[in-house]
Structures are given as C-alpha cells and as structure tokens.
Design a protein around this motif. Sequence first.
Motif, PDB file in Angstrom:
ATOM      1  N   CYS A 181       1.006  -1.181  -0.069  1.00  0.00           N
ATOM      2  CA  CYS A 181       0.018  -0.034   0.124  1.00  0.00           C
ATOM      3  C   CYS A 181       0.935   1.214  -0.072  1.00  0.00           C
ATOM      4  O   CYS A 181       1.506   1.720   0.772  1.00  0.00           O
ATOM      5  CB  CYS A 181      -0.894  -0.058   1.204  1.00  0.00           C
ATOM      6  N   GLU A 182       1.005   1.646  -1.148  1.00  0.00           N
ATOM      7  CA  GLU A 182       1.772   3.002  -1.204  1.00  0.00           C
ATOM      8  C   GLU A 182       0.937   4.257  -1.364  1.00  0.00           C
ATOM      9  O   GLU A 182      -0.059   4.204  -2.050  1.00  0.00           O
ATOM     10  CB  GLU A 182       2.795   2.771  -2.413  1.00  0.00           C
ATOM     11  N   LYS A 183       1.459   5.338  -0.690  1.00  0.00           N
ATOM     12  CA  LYS A 183       0.986   6.577  -0.624  1.00  0.00           C
ATOM     13  C   LYS A 183       0.996   7.037  -2.023  1.00  0.00           C
ATOM     14  O   LYS A 183       1.801   7.295  -2.682  1.00  0.00           O
ATOM     15  CB  LYS A 183       1.553   7.631   0.195  1.00  0.00           C
ATOM     16  N   LYS A 184      -0.380   7.809  -2.501  1.00  0.00           N
ATOM     17  CA  LYS A 184      -0.542   8.308  -3.711  1.00  0.00           C
ATOM     18  C   LYS A 184       0.021   9.903  -3.505  1.00  0.00           C
ATOM     19  O   LYS A 184      -0.224  10.522  -2.437  1.00  0.00           O
ATOM     20  CB  LYS A 184      -2.053   8.430  -3.973  1.00  0.00           C
ATOM     21  N   ARG A 185       0.807  10.296  -4.459  1.00  0.00           N
ATOM     22  CA  ARG A 185       1.472  11.510  -4.341  1.00  0.00           C
ATOM     23  C   ARG A 185       0.540  12.747  -5.072  1.00  0.00           C
ATOM     24  O   ARG A 185       0.537  12.561  -6.357  1.00  0.00           O
ATOM     25  CB  ARG A 185       2.759  11.594  -5.161  1.00  0.00           C
ATOM     26  N   GLU A 192      -6.849  -0.061   4.857  1.00  0.00           N
ATOM     27  CA  GLU A 192      -5.435  -0.552   4.855  1.00  0.00           C
ATOM     28  C   GLU A 192      -4.731  -0.391   6.261  1.00  0.00           C
ATOM     29  O   GLU A 192      -3.695  -0.777   6.599  1.00  0.00           O
ATOM     30  CB  GLU A 192      -4.415   0.100   3.784  1.00  0.00           C
ATOM     31  N   CYS A 252      -6.591   0.004  -0.270  1.00  0.00           N
ATOM     32  CA  CYS A 252      -5.727   0.875  -0.001  1.00  0.00           C
ATOM     33  C   CYS A 252      -6.139   2.297  -0.270  1.00  0.00           C
ATOM     34  O   CYS A 252      -5.766   2.900  -1.474  1.00  0.00           O
ATOM     35  CB  CYS A 252      -4.431   0.390  -0.404  1.00  0.00           C
ATOM     36  N   GLY A 308      -4.994   5.118   0.759  1.00  0.00           N
ATOM     37  CA  GLY A 308      -3.772   5.832   0.455  1.00  0.00           C
ATOM     38  C   GLY A 308      -3.246   6.061  -0.769  1.00  0.00           C
ATOM     39  O   GLY A 308      -2.570   6.889  -1.303  1.00  0.00           O
ATOM     40  N   ALA A 309      -3.428   4.786  -1.545  1.00  0.00           N
ATOM     41  CA  ALA A 309      -2.856   4.732  -3.075  1.00  0.00           C
ATOM     42  C   ALA A 309      -4.188   5.173  -3.940  1.00  0.00           C
ATOM     43  O   ALA A 309      -4.045   4.711  -4.977  1.00  0.00           O
ATOM     44  CB  ALA A 309      -2.668   3.198  -3.024  1.00  0.00           C
ATOM     45  N   GLU A 318      -7.311   3.680  -3.977  1.00  0.00           N
ATOM     46  CA  GLU A 318      -8.116   2.505  -4.081  1.00  0.00           C
ATOM     47  C   GLU A 318      -9.132   2.675  -3.158  1.00  0.00           C
ATOM     48  O   GLU A 318      -9.101   2.707  -1.933  1.00  0.00           O
ATOM     49  CB  GLU A 318      -7.224   1.175  -3.912  1.00  0.00           C
TER      50      GLU A 318
END
Length: 165
Positions: free
Chosen positions: A3-7, A72, A90, A92-93, A95
């Motif tokens: 789960c990667e943070k969306k920039r 997440e 997620c 944060g990404a 989703e």
Amino acid sequence: RGCEKKRRKGRRNRLRAARGRGTLEKEKPPIFGMIQRGGQVVIRMLANVKRATIKPLIRATIEPGTLVYTDEYSIYNELAEWGYGHKSVCHGAGEYARDEDGDGFHEIHVNTMEGFWSLLRSWLRPHRGISQEKLPLYLGFFECLHNIKKRGKAALTGLLGVLFG
C-alpha cells in the motif's frame, strides 16, 4: 500487496481538523464501527485504537470465518490470525474498490461503512459540541435508529418495539 501513498496535493479546507487518529486527550474520541452489508451496524466510542481494544468487539460481533473488508490501517492485520477472512482496500493509494474475480462487480470495498459514517456526521452536526460523556448515548441512539430501518414517524413505532418488544 503493498500500500503506497498516492502523491497528490491535499485539498485546502480551513475547517479541516488536525490530521491523524482521534484520541480522548485531543477531545476527538475514536469511534469504531462494523456493519454487515444490507444489515446491522455496531458502533462504539473507544478509549484508544489498539488491537487489544478492538479484538473483543470484533469477536463479540462477528462470527468466526466471516470475510471482513477493511481499509489498509495496520490494526486489522491480525484478522486472519483471529479466525476471519480478510480483504482490504488501500485508500492511501487511491484505491476505493476492487474487482478480484473479474466479474465486473467491485466486491472489495468499505463503502457501506463509509456511507454510514457520512450519515452519522450529518446527524451529529446540528448537535454541535457533544461532550465525550454523552457521545456514547448519541451513538447508541443513532445505531438503534439505523438498525430498525425506519425513518420519521415510523421510527417511533420501531423504537417502541425495541423497548417494549
């Protein structure tokens, strides 16, 4: 699945509360909720947001073996160890729903609970400044109203049925 943070740049909102999880000390008590799709809701004000706090609530409310959908937040990582199926999205990404089986129906989501939170916030807003001592009463009343599935004058009959059944 990571789960990667969306920039992206945040929205400007002068009324926005401080970021992070609520705490009793910040006078933003954490509220934990569980809802069955198309069914009952359970909400509780918590002293803290820890696995040891939510585990007894989950066990008392959800049948072991049930598939549980969450966001997440890492507090839910042990659901499988506690005897539940677990799928997450997620936020944060970016989703918010996922279709894993390819049938076109995005079955993995937490939109049912998110919709409930929206209804609860709208209902609480006119009450402005509810004390932490009284908040559980408001939550319990709203939970009951939601679970009897009636609105307006019909809700009175439903509430009387719950009280004097």
